[in-house]
Design a protein around this motif. Structure first.
Motif, short mmCIF file in Angstrom:
data_model
loop_
_atom_site.label_atom_id
_atom_site.label_comp_id
_atom_site.label_asym_id
_atom_site.label_seq_id
_atom_site.Cartn_x
_atom_site.Cartn_y
_atom_site.Cartn_z
N ASN A 1 0.83 -1.20 0.00
CA ASN A 1 0.00 0.00 0.00
C ASN A 1 0.86 1.26 0.00
OD1 ASN A 1 -2.91 -0.53 0.01
ND2 ASN A 1 -2.45 -1.76 1.79
N GLN A 2 1.91 1.25 0.79
CA GLN A 2 2.81 2.40 0.87
C GLN A 2 3.48 2.66 -0.48
OE1 GLN A 2 5.94 1.92 3.78
NE2 GLN A 2 6.91 3.85 3.24
N VAL A 3 3.95 1.61 -1.13
CA VAL A 3 4.60 1.76 -2.43
C VAL A 3 3.62 2.34 -3.45
CG1 VAL A 3 5.59 0.49 -4.37
CG2 VAL A 3 6.37 0.02 -2.06
N LEU A 4 2.43 1.78 -3.52
CA LEU A 4 1.43 2.29 -4.47
C LEU A 4 1.10 3.75 -4.17
CD1 LEU A 4 -1.06 -0.68 -4.90
CD2 LEU A 4 0.29 0.41 -6.69
N TRP A 5 0.90 4.09 -2.90
CA TRP A 5 0.56 5.46 -2.53
C TRP A 5 1.68 6.42 -2.96
CZ3 TRP A 5 1.57 9.99 -0.13
CH2 TRP A 5 0.47 10.82 0.16
N GLU A 6 2.92 6.03 -2.68
CA GLU A 6 4.05 6.89 -3.03
C GLU A 6 4.19 7.06 -4.54
OE1 GLU A 6 7.59 5.47 -1.06
OE2 GLU A 6 6.70 5.80 0.92
N LEU A 7 3.97 5.99 -5.30
CA LEU A 7 4.07 6.09 -6.75
C LEU A 7 3.01 7.03 -7.32
CD1 LEU A 7 4.75 2.37 -7.67
CD2 LEU A 7 6.38 4.26 -7.75
N ILE A 8 1.80 6.90 -6.84
CA ILE A 8 0.71 7.77 -7.32
C ILE A 8 0.98 9.20 -6.89
CG2 ILE A 8 -1.75 8.28 -7.16
CD1 ILE A 8 -2.12 5.19 -6.67
N ASN A 9 1.38 9.40 -5.65
CA ASN A 9 1.67 10.74 -5.15
C ASN A 9 2.77 11.42 -5.96
OD1 ASN A 9 1.30 12.91 -3.25
ND2 ASN A 9 3.24 12.28 -2.33
N ARG A 10 3.81 10.66 -6.32
CA ARG A 10 4.89 11.21 -7.14
C ARG A 10 4.38 11.67 -8.50
NH1 ARG A 10 9.11 6.85 -7.09
NH2 ARG A 10 8.89 6.61 -4.87
N ARG A 11 3.51 10.86 -9.10
CA ARG A 11 2.95 11.23 -10.40
C ARG A 11 2.10 12.49 -10.28
NH1 ARG A 11 1.63 7.47 -14.82
NH2 ARG A 11 3.36 6.03 -14.87
N VAL A 12 1.33 12.59 -9.22
CA VAL A 12 0.51 13.78 -9.01
C VAL A 12 1.41 15.00 -8.84
CG1 VAL A 12 -1.10 14.90 -7.41
CG2 VAL A 12 -1.48 12.53 -8.09
N ALA A 13 2.45 14.87 -8.04
CA ALA A 13 3.38 15.98 -7.81
C ALA A 13 4.13 16.38 -9.08
CB ALA A 13 4.38 15.60 -6.72
N ASN A 14 4.46 15.39 -9.92
CA ASN A 14 5.20 15.68 -11.16
C ASN A 14 4.29 16.20 -12.27
OD1 ASN A 14 7.56 14.88 -9.96
ND2 ASN A 14 7.49 12.82 -10.77
N GLY A 15 2.99 16.09 -12.08
CA GLY A 15 2.05 16.67 -13.03
C GLY A 15 1.94 15.94 -14.35
N SER A 16 1.77 14.62 -14.32
CA SER A 16 1.58 13.85 -15.55
C SER A 16 0.34 14.35 -16.28
CB SER A 16 1.43 12.35 -15.22
OG SER A 16 2.56 11.88 -14.55
N GLN A 17 0.54 15.04 -17.39
CA GLN A 17 -0.56 15.67 -18.11
C GLN A 17 -1.38 14.71 -18.95
OE1 GLN A 17 -1.32 18.85 -17.52
NE2 GLN A 17 0.39 18.90 -16.10
N ASN A 18 -0.79 13.64 -19.43
CA ASN A 18 -1.47 12.73 -20.34
C ASN A 18 -2.15 11.57 -19.62
OD1 ASN A 18 -0.52 14.27 -22.48
ND2 ASN A 18 1.35 13.08 -22.62
N ASP A 19 -2.37 11.69 -18.34
CA ASP A 19 -2.94 10.61 -17.57
C ASP A 19 -4.26 11.06 -16.95
OD1 ASP A 19 -3.56 8.66 -15.64
OD2 ASP A 19 -1.44 8.21 -15.32
N PRO A 20 -5.37 10.52 -17.40
CA PRO A 20 -6.67 10.97 -16.89
C PRO A 20 -6.86 10.74 -15.39
CG PRO A 20 -6.94 9.09 -18.37
CD PRO A 20 -5.51 9.49 -18.43
#
Length: 182
Positions: A105-124
């Motif tokens: 759970n921690q790994v998944l949360w951190e991966l998603i949080n990183r993507r949100v922070a990095n601003g992945s524009q092409n990901d709905p």
């Protein structure tokens, strides 16, 4: 880290991944990892605090090998399919849920949080979270959904994810939120 140290680190990670494809996480000891890596236990502890930190490093390394500009759900499906032999030996349904469930759970949360922070524009999915006023809750909801999907496939013994079924389920979840009847 020098070349020799990086080589030793990779050797440990590789041996751990090989062992993990053969048997459950909780049945692998630091001694086995050291032996399979052709190193001593003390050398293992120079690189990793414990088996848990090794697991975190392995997951982060394998996730970073993925194409980072793919949408989260596409990357998740491909990751699960590519690393199925390892994941089936990590999933909480095969052993004690406590520590390992928390790690995943921690790994998944951190991966998603990183993507949100990095601003992945092409990901709905990431764009949806970025627009949310409750980002941490949304990240937790997506992380929980991905964990649930992984657990479901393990329980069913599925090695290939049914892409259409997954897309349909995501569409149903999306329509649930679009209807605003909650």
């Amino acid at each position: 880290m020098g070349k020799a140290q990086e080589r030793t680190r990779r050797q440990i990670l590789s041996a751990f991944l090989e062992l993990l494809s053969e048997k459950p996480y909780n049945m692998i000891s630091v001694s086995e990892i050291s032996e399979a890596s052709f190193i001593t236990r003390s050398t293992f502890y120079r690189y990793f605090d414990d088996k848990k930190s090794l697991l975190m490093a392995e997951i982060e390394d394998t996730v970073q090998k993925r194409v980072p500009d793919q949408p989260l759900l596409v990357q998740f499906v491909e990751y699960v399919e590519d690393y199925w032999p390892v994941l089936r030996n990590l999933t909480p349904s095969r052993q004690s849920r406590s520590d390992l469930h928390e790690i995943l759970n921690q790994v998944l949360w951190e991966l998603i949080n990183r993507r949100v922070a990095n601003g992945s524009q092409n990901d709905p999915v990431i764009a949806f979270i970025q627009r949310s006023r409750n980002r941490d809750i949304m990240i937790g909801a997506i992380e929980g959904m991905l964990m649930g999907i992984l657990e479901r496939y393990v329980i069913e013994g599925t090695e290939k994810i049914n892409h259409r079924q997954l897309e349909a389920a995501i569409g149903e979840i999306d329509s649930l939120f679009q209807s605003k009847q909650y």
